[in-house]
Design a protein around this motif. Structure first.
Motif, mmCIF file in Angstrom:
data_model
loop_
_atom_site.group_PDB
_atom_site.id
_atom_site.type_symbol
_atom_site.label_atom_id
_atom_site.label_comp_id
_atom_site.label_asym_id
_atom_site.label_seq_id
_atom_site.Cartn_x
_atom_site.Cartn_y
_atom_site.Cartn_z
ATOM 1 N N GLU A 65 0.835 -1.202 0.000
ATOM 2 C CA GLU A 65 0.000 0.000 0.000
ATOM 3 C C GLU A 65 0.877 1.261 0.000
ATOM 4 O O GLU A 65 0.602 2.233 -0.697
ATOM 5 C CB GLU A 65 -0.926 -0.002 1.221
ATOM 6 N N ALA A 66 1.957 1.213 0.800
ATOM 7 C CA ALA A 66 2.849 2.373 0.910
ATOM 8 C C ALA A 66 3.552 2.671 -0.397
ATOM 9 O O ALA A 66 3.886 3.828 -0.699
ATOM 10 C CB ALA A 66 3.875 2.131 2.019
ATOM 11 N N ASN A 73 9.889 14.055 -0.613
ATOM 12 C CA ASN A 73 11.030 14.930 -0.871
ATOM 13 C C ASN A 73 12.134 14.070 -1.485
ATOM 14 O O ASN A 73 12.418 12.983 -0.982
ATOM 15 C CB ASN A 73 11.507 15.568 0.439
ATOM 16 N N GLY A 74 12.755 14.530 -2.553
ATOM 17 C CA GLY A 74 13.773 13.711 -3.205
ATOM 18 C C GLY A 74 13.170 12.916 -4.356
ATOM 19 O O GLY A 74 11.975 13.001 -4.651
ATOM 20 N N LYS A 75 13.995 12.092 -5.006
ATOM 21 C CA LYS A 75 13.576 11.395 -6.220
ATOM 22 C C LYS A 75 12.894 10.059 -5.944
ATOM 23 O O LYS A 75 12.016 9.640 -6.682
ATOM 24 C CB LYS A 75 14.798 11.126 -7.113
ATOM 25 N N TYR A 76 13.321 9.367 -4.869
ATOM 26 C CA TYR A 76 12.889 7.986 -4.688
ATOM 27 C C TYR A 76 12.355 7.718 -3.288
ATOM 28 O O TYR A 76 12.789 8.350 -2.320
ATOM 29 C CB TYR A 76 14.059 7.019 -4.934
ATOM 30 N N ARG A 77 11.447 6.749 -3.218
ATOM 31 C CA ARG A 77 11.113 6.118 -1.940
ATOM 32 C C ARG A 77 11.870 4.803 -1.902
ATOM 33 O O ARG A 77 11.775 3.990 -2.840
ATOM 34 C CB ARG A 77 9.612 5.855 -1.818
ATOM 35 N N ILE A 78 12.607 4.577 -0.839
ATOM 36 C CA ILE A 78 13.494 3.422 -0.767
ATOM 37 C C ILE A 78 13.114 2.561 0.434
ATOM 38 O O ILE A 78 12.975 3.062 1.550
ATOM 39 C CB ILE A 78 14.967 3.876 -0.673
ATOM 40 N N PHE A 79 12.957 1.277 0.174
ATOM 41 C CA PHE A 79 12.639 0.316 1.233
ATOM 42 C C PHE A 79 13.837 -0.616 1.410
ATOM 43 O O PHE A 79 14.208 -1.331 0.477
ATOM 44 C CB PHE A 79 11.387 -0.481 0.879
ATOM 45 N N ILE A 80 14.443 -0.568 2.590
ATOM 46 C CA ILE A 80 15.564 -1.459 2.918
ATOM 47 C C ILE A 80 15.014 -2.601 3.770
ATOM 48 O O ILE A 80 14.525 -2.374 4.880
ATOM 49 C CB ILE A 80 16.668 -0.705 3.681
ATOM 50 N N ILE A 81 15.069 -3.810 3.238
ATOM 51 C CA ILE A 81 14.567 -4.974 3.982
ATOM 52 C C ILE A 81 15.771 -5.783 4.447
ATOM 53 O O ILE A 81 16.462 -6.411 3.635
ATOM 54 C CB ILE A 81 13.633 -5.844 3.114
ATOM 55 N N ASP A 82 16.013 -5.743 5.737
ATOM 56 C CA ASP A 82 17.155 -6.456 6.322
ATOM 57 C C ASP A 82 16.752 -7.897 6.652
ATOM 58 O O ASP A 82 15.596 -8.151 7.012
ATOM 59 C CB ASP A 82 17.613 -5.736 7.594
ATOM 60 N N GLU A 83 17.708 -8.817 6.555
ATOM 61 C CA GLU A 83 17.436 -10.242 6.806
ATOM 62 C C GLU A 83 16.201 -10.699 6.040
ATOM 63 O O GLU A 83 15.279 -11.312 6.596
ATOM 64 C CB GLU A 83 17.274 -10.502 8.315
#
Length: 249
Positions: A65-66, A73-83
């Motif tokens: 959904e997100a 703000n800025g160019k990208y939405r970034i999702f960091i998925i750890d493990e």
């Protein structure tokens, strides 16, 4: 890549670079508002998820959904998925469609110590970068830099910390913290060996000589003495392997 070699840190630096307002030679400026917010962990465009504690399908549905919303703000939405390997099979399947056709403003960065546990359907839709163990010399130099900044005295025993860390900088920093607590700001090799449970090389040399001479009695006594002193069998075998390797070199 293995633990403690900088996967999540690199992901944050990449996120910074992608949203930095003044990128220089592909490096973030660390001065603009986007860089500062990411450093402080307060940037709405960069979200970090822990795959171990957000592993269910409901969390991935929320993420899907997100993804629909553009960056504030800025160019990208970034999702960091750890493990990421800790996600359930259902969660991976829910993520698959988003990875197939992500909006142009979305980037997923996934970090894992066990990439073979990530389904091939996910891996085939990503770029994979293998992180390797950090060399002993690089870890030693980094620890020395920290000790110089903190004005803590040390000797050649620092190499023992780097050796014990087995290529993980995070482990090396944890071990360094332990040793500093016990050392009263003066790191010597004896203290480091005692605190970290590292066996002195003379013991290995004695064992090697006993094996060479066929002296089973003294060999058994020496090994029993080490185990009675509290050294683990794992540390003994690992240290003995390193000692023989160094002898061969």
């Amino acid at each position: 890549g293995p633990r403690g070699v900088g996967k999540t840190t690199t992901a944050r630096i990449l996120a910074k670079t992608l949203n930095c307002e003044n990128v220089t030679n592909n490096n973030p400026c660390n001065k603009c508002m986007n860089c500062k917010n990411i450093t402080m962990g307060s940037c709405l465009n960069v979200q970090e998820l822990d795959g171990a504690s957000n592993r269910g399908i409901d969390e991935i549905r929320e993420l899907r959904e997100a993804v629909k919303y553009p960056p504030s703000n800025g160019k990208y939405r970034i999702f960091i998925i750890d493990e990421v390997h800790m996600l359930t099979k259902e969660a991976f399947n829910a993520l698959l469609k988003t990875l197939e056709e992500p909006p142009s403003h979305i980037i997923f960065i996934m970090a894992t110590t066990d990439d073979h546990k990530v389904p091939i359907t996910i891996r085939s839709r990503t770029q994979k970068f293998d992180f390797k163990l950090i060399s002993k010399d690089k870890i030693s130099n980094f620890l020395i830099k920290i000790l110089n900044n903190e004005k803590i005295n040390y000797d050649d025993g620092i190499d023992k910390i780097a050796q014990k860390a087995n290529g993980s900088l995070r482990d090396a920093l944890s071990l360094l913290d332990q040793v500093i607590v016990y050392s009263n700001d003066n790191l010597d090799e004896t203290t480091i060996l005692n605190v970290l449970g590292i066996i002195e090389e003379n013991s290995f040399l004695n064992i090697l000589n006993f094996i060479h001479d066929g002296n089973n009695k003294d060999l058994t006594i020496q090994i029993n003495q080490l185990l009675n002193d509290g050294y683990s069998i794992f540390n003994f075998i690992s240290g003995f392997n390193d000692f023989i390797r160094n002898c061969m070199l």
